[in-house]
Design a protein around this motif. Structure first.
Motif, PDB file in Angstrom:
ATOM      1  N   THR A   1       0.835  -1.202   0.000  1.00 58.01           N
ATOM      2  CA  THR A   1       0.000   0.000   0.000  1.00 58.01           C
ATOM      3  C   THR A   1       0.866   1.247   0.000  1.00 58.01           C
ATOM      4  OG1 THR A   1      -1.865  -1.043   1.120  1.00 58.01           O
ATOM      5  CG2 THR A   1      -1.689   1.344   1.301  1.00 58.01           C
ATOM      6  N   HIS A   2       1.846   1.286   0.864  1.00 55.17           N
ATOM      7  CA  HIS A   2       2.686   2.480   0.963  1.00 55.17           C
ATOM      8  C   HIS A   2       3.602   2.638  -0.244  1.00 55.17           C
ATOM      9  CE1 HIS A   2       0.805   2.996   4.697  1.00 55.17           C
ATOM     10  NE2 HIS A   2       1.562   2.169   5.416  1.00 55.17           N
ATOM     11  N   THR A   3       3.970   1.537  -0.864  1.00 60.48           N
ATOM     12  CA  THR A   3       4.733   1.634  -2.113  1.00 60.48           C
ATOM     13  C   THR A   3       3.907   2.364  -3.163  1.00 60.48           C
ATOM     14  OG1 THR A   3       6.002  -0.391  -1.691  1.00 60.48           O
ATOM     15  CG2 THR A   3       5.802   0.318  -3.989  1.00 60.48           C
ATOM     16  N   GLU A   4       2.643   1.975  -3.294  1.00 57.18           N
ATOM     17  CA  GLU A   4       1.752   2.639  -4.251  1.00 57.18           C
ATOM     18  C   GLU A   4       1.644   4.124  -3.938  1.00 57.18           C
ATOM     19  OE1 GLU A   4      -2.021   0.831  -4.879  1.00 57.18           O
ATOM     20  OE2 GLU A   4      -1.206  -1.199  -5.122  1.00 57.18           O
ATOM     21  N   THR A   5       1.511   4.441  -2.652  1.00 58.54           N
ATOM     22  CA  THR A   5       1.377   5.841  -2.249  1.00 58.54           C
ATOM     23  C   THR A   5       2.635   6.638  -2.570  1.00 58.54           C
ATOM     24  OG1 THR A   5      -0.211   5.344  -0.487  1.00 58.54           O
ATOM     25  CG2 THR A   5       1.059   7.377  -0.272  1.00 58.54           C
ATOM     26  N   LEU A   6       3.803   6.074  -2.260  1.00 61.17           N
ATOM     27  CA  LEU A   6       5.055   6.786  -2.502  1.00 61.17           C
ATOM     28  C   LEU A   6       5.200   7.184  -3.967  1.00 61.17           C
ATOM     29  CD1 LEU A   6       7.401   4.638  -0.242  1.00 61.17           C
ATOM     30  CD2 LEU A   6       6.848   7.063   0.103  1.00 61.17           C
ATOM     31  N   PHE A   7       4.853   6.261  -4.858  1.00 59.76           N
ATOM     32  CA  PHE A   7       4.968   6.573  -6.283  1.00 59.76           C
ATOM     33  C   PHE A   7       3.880   7.553  -6.727  1.00 59.76           C
ATOM     34  CE2 PHE A   7       7.948   3.181  -6.153  1.00 59.76           C
ATOM     35  CZ  PHE A   7       8.779   3.368  -7.255  1.00 59.76           C
ATOM     36  N   ALA A   8       2.711   7.470  -6.135  1.00 59.58           N
ATOM     37  CA  ALA A   8       1.624   8.371  -6.500  1.00 59.58           C
ATOM     38  C   ALA A   8       1.912   9.810  -6.105  1.00 59.58           C
ATOM     39  CB  ALA A   8       0.322   7.910  -5.848  1.00 59.58           C
ATOM     40  N   ILE A   9       2.649  10.000  -4.996  1.00 61.77           N
ATOM     41  CA  ILE A   9       2.915  11.357  -4.522  1.00 61.77           C
ATOM     42  C   ILE A   9       4.230  11.919  -5.043  1.00 61.77           C
ATOM     43  CG2 ILE A   9       1.557  10.964  -2.436  1.00 61.77           C
ATOM     44  CD1 ILE A   9       4.185  10.688  -0.875  1.00 61.77           C
ATOM     45  N   GLY A  10       4.894  11.174  -5.934  1.00 58.98           N
ATOM     46  CA  GLY A  10       6.113  11.688  -6.539  1.00 58.98           C
ATOM     47  C   GLY A  10       7.395  11.309  -5.837  1.00 58.98           C
ATOM     48  N   ALA A  11       7.320  10.393  -4.852  1.00 60.40           N
ATOM     49  CA  ALA A  11       8.520   9.991  -4.121  1.00 60.40           C
ATOM     50  C   ALA A  11       9.191   8.772  -4.734  1.00 60.40           C
ATOM     51  CB  ALA A  11       8.168   9.696  -2.657  1.00 60.40           C
ATOM     52  N   GLY A  12       8.697   8.295  -5.854  1.00 63.12           N
ATOM     53  CA  GLY A  12       9.269   7.124  -6.497  1.00 63.12           C
ATOM     54  C   GLY A  12      10.771   7.175  -6.698  1.00 63.12           C
ATOM     55  N   PRO A  13      11.331   8.290  -7.204  1.00 62.10           N
ATOM     56  CA  PRO A  13      12.774   8.360  -7.413  1.00 62.10           C
ATOM     57  C   PRO A  13      13.595   8.238  -6.123  1.00 62.10           C
ATOM     58  CG  PRO A  13      11.650  10.032  -8.705  1.00 62.10           C
ATOM     59  CD  PRO A  13      10.634   9.459  -7.774  1.00 62.10           C
ATOM     60  N   GLN A  14      12.963   8.421  -4.975  1.00 59.29           N
ATOM     61  CA  GLN A  14      13.669   8.324  -3.701  1.00 59.29           C
ATOM     62  C   GLN A  14      13.656   6.895  -3.146  1.00 59.29           C
ATOM     63  OE1 GLN A  14      11.032  11.997  -2.848  1.00 59.29           O
ATOM     64  NE2 GLN A  14      12.233  11.728  -0.994  1.00 59.29           N
ATOM     65  N   VAL A  15      12.856   6.012  -3.760  1.00 57.54           N
ATOM     66  CA  VAL A  15      12.698   4.648  -3.261  1.00 57.54           C
ATOM     67  C   VAL A  15      13.773   3.749  -3.855  1.00 57.54           C
ATOM     68  CG1 VAL A  15      11.149   2.660  -3.129  1.00 57.54           C
ATOM     69  CG2 VAL A  15      10.209   4.981  -3.005  1.00 57.54           C
ATOM     70  N   VAL A  16      14.542   3.084  -2.986  1.00 53.21           N
ATOM     71  CA  VAL A  16      15.625   2.213  -3.459  1.00 53.21           C
ATOM     72  C   VAL A  16      15.257   0.737  -3.399  1.00 53.21           C
ATOM     73  CG1 VAL A  16      17.443   3.861  -2.901  1.00 53.21           C
ATOM     74  CG2 VAL A  16      16.724   2.181  -1.172  1.00 53.21           C
ATOM     75  N   ALA A  17      14.238   0.387  -2.609  1.00 58.30           N
ATOM     76  CA  ALA A  17      13.832  -1.018  -2.521  1.00 58.30           C
ATOM     77  C   ALA A  17      12.425  -1.120  -1.939  1.00 58.30           C
ATOM     78  CB  ALA A  17      14.801  -1.827  -1.665  1.00 58.30           C
ATOM     79  N   VAL A  18      11.661  -2.093  -2.442  1.00 60.07           N
ATOM     80  CA  VAL A  18      10.335  -2.376  -1.895  1.00 60.07           C
ATOM     81  C   VAL A  18      10.239  -3.872  -1.626  1.00 60.07           C
ATOM     82  CG1 VAL A  18       9.324  -0.439  -3.144  1.00 60.07           C
ATOM     83  CG2 VAL A  18       9.244  -2.733  -4.157  1.00 60.07           C
ATOM     84  N   ASP A  19       9.259  -4.263  -0.830  1.00 57.14           N
ATOM     85  CA  ASP A  19       9.128  -5.663  -0.461  1.00 57.14           C
ATOM     86  C   ASP A  19       8.648  -6.510  -1.633  1.00 57.14           C
ATOM     87  OD1 ASP A  19       6.441  -4.332   0.025  1.00 57.14           O
ATOM     88  OD2 ASP A  19       5.921  -6.439   0.300  1.00 57.14           O
TER      89      ASP A  19
END
Length: 315
Positions: A71-89
């Motif tokens: 859920t939070h992975t989806e949110t991070l990308f929706a709010i524009g934080a995708g480029p800051q994410v280095v790994a997801v479960d």
């Protein structure tokens, strides 16, 4: 599969927008590369978030985020934080370009998480006391638990926006969700219909007191699971006989991908072949993921429910 299916208490999203990564530049004085200027700090930091694990202060805009919640992975990308994410479960399968890894949100391995060198970890469950263990290593962790009502979902999206330096975009996403859900509810037919939402083929259902139940309530639907014995926990274990006697107008299946349930499999259950929903073709196969997450794609689920209500009302 039940722990995954019951992420809402133990079920809700429009178009997800991916924002590009802004770049900062630093000026290096000629002949002295060792004195490169540090990039300017985001003026919104430090920021303190009132999360499920207390007040968490994030000193600067995180650049290496690890998400252990689909859920939070989806949110991070929706709010524009995708480029800051280095790994997801390993269960974070949306969006497709999220950096999926073998990390687990259900059996978290602290060493494996730390190996990603995160400056922020986001979880929805504190399983195996991962929050405490990461805290001992000075790794900032936000515990954002499963939403129990829509306002919880909105608040968590806003908090992730503030925590990642994407507050304006997060506020935009929340405003869009509220607007879309409001329109869908306002345009829904007013015909009284009953429904059953199946989490798995045990069968477990969800009552109106749950997050998923609130979505259906927007459309004026009556939940047959509300009258189930021992329904106080929100997710009662039902019997085939109970559903057969209730004979709901609509059946929504949230166990399609996980458990291969369909109109045909339902018809083979004792006493279900003659159910109104089956005879009238009003068994709706949901996307398991959308029906078990409380992020921005709640709107997508609501659209499916709204379409089903309209179809059934026009019969």
């Amino acid at each position: 599969m039940r722990p995954v299916r019951m992420a809402f208490a133990g079920a809700l999203l429009g178009t997800l927008l991916l924002a590009g990564c802004g770049q900062t530049t630093s000026n290096t004085p000629a002949g002295n590369p060792s004195t490169a200027a540090a990039p300017p700090q985001d003026q919104n930091f430090p920021v303190t978030i009132e999360a499920g694990n207390g007040k968490i202060t994030i000193p600067k805009k995180p650049q290496r985020i690890v998400s252990l919640s689909p859920t939070h992975t989806e949110t991070l990308f929706a709010i524009g934080a995708g480029p800051q994410v280095v790994a997801v479960d390993a269960l974070s399968n949306y969006p497709a370009d999220a950096p999926k890894s073998d990390l687990s949100g259900y059996k978290p391995n602290v060493e494996a998480i730390v190996a990603k060198k995160p400056d922020l970890v986001i979880v929805s469950d504190d399983i195996n006391k991962v929050v405490i263990e990461l805290g001992k290593l000075n790794v900032p962790v936000l515990l954002e638990p499963a939403a129990t009502k829509l306002d919880d979902a909105y608040q968590e999206i806003a908090e992730l926006g503030a925590a990642t330096g994407n507050k304006a975009k997060a506020d935009e996403v929340v405003a869009g969700m509220k607007s879309e859900l409001g329109k869908l509810a306002a345009n829904a037919p007013q015909k009284k219909l009953t429904y059953y939402h199946e989490i798995d083929q045990t069968p477990y259902g969800a009552t109106s007191s749950t997050f998923i139940g609130q979505i259906y309530a927007m459309f004026g639907l009556t939940n047959v699971a509300d009258k189930a014995p021992e329904a106080a926990g929100g997710y009662p274990k039902l019997s085939a006989e109970f559903i057969a006697q209730a004979d709901p107008d609509l059946i929504f299946l949230a166990d399609v991908k996980c458990c291969q349930q369909s109109k045909d499999t339902l018809a083979k259950r004792p006493g279900w072949k003659s159910l109104s929903a089956i005879k009238n073709g009003q068994v709706i196969e949901l996307d398991d993921d959308i029906a078990s997450r409380w992020g921005p794609r709640i709107v997508d689920l609501a659209k499916v429910v709204g379409d089903a209500v309209t179809k059934a009302s026009n019969r």
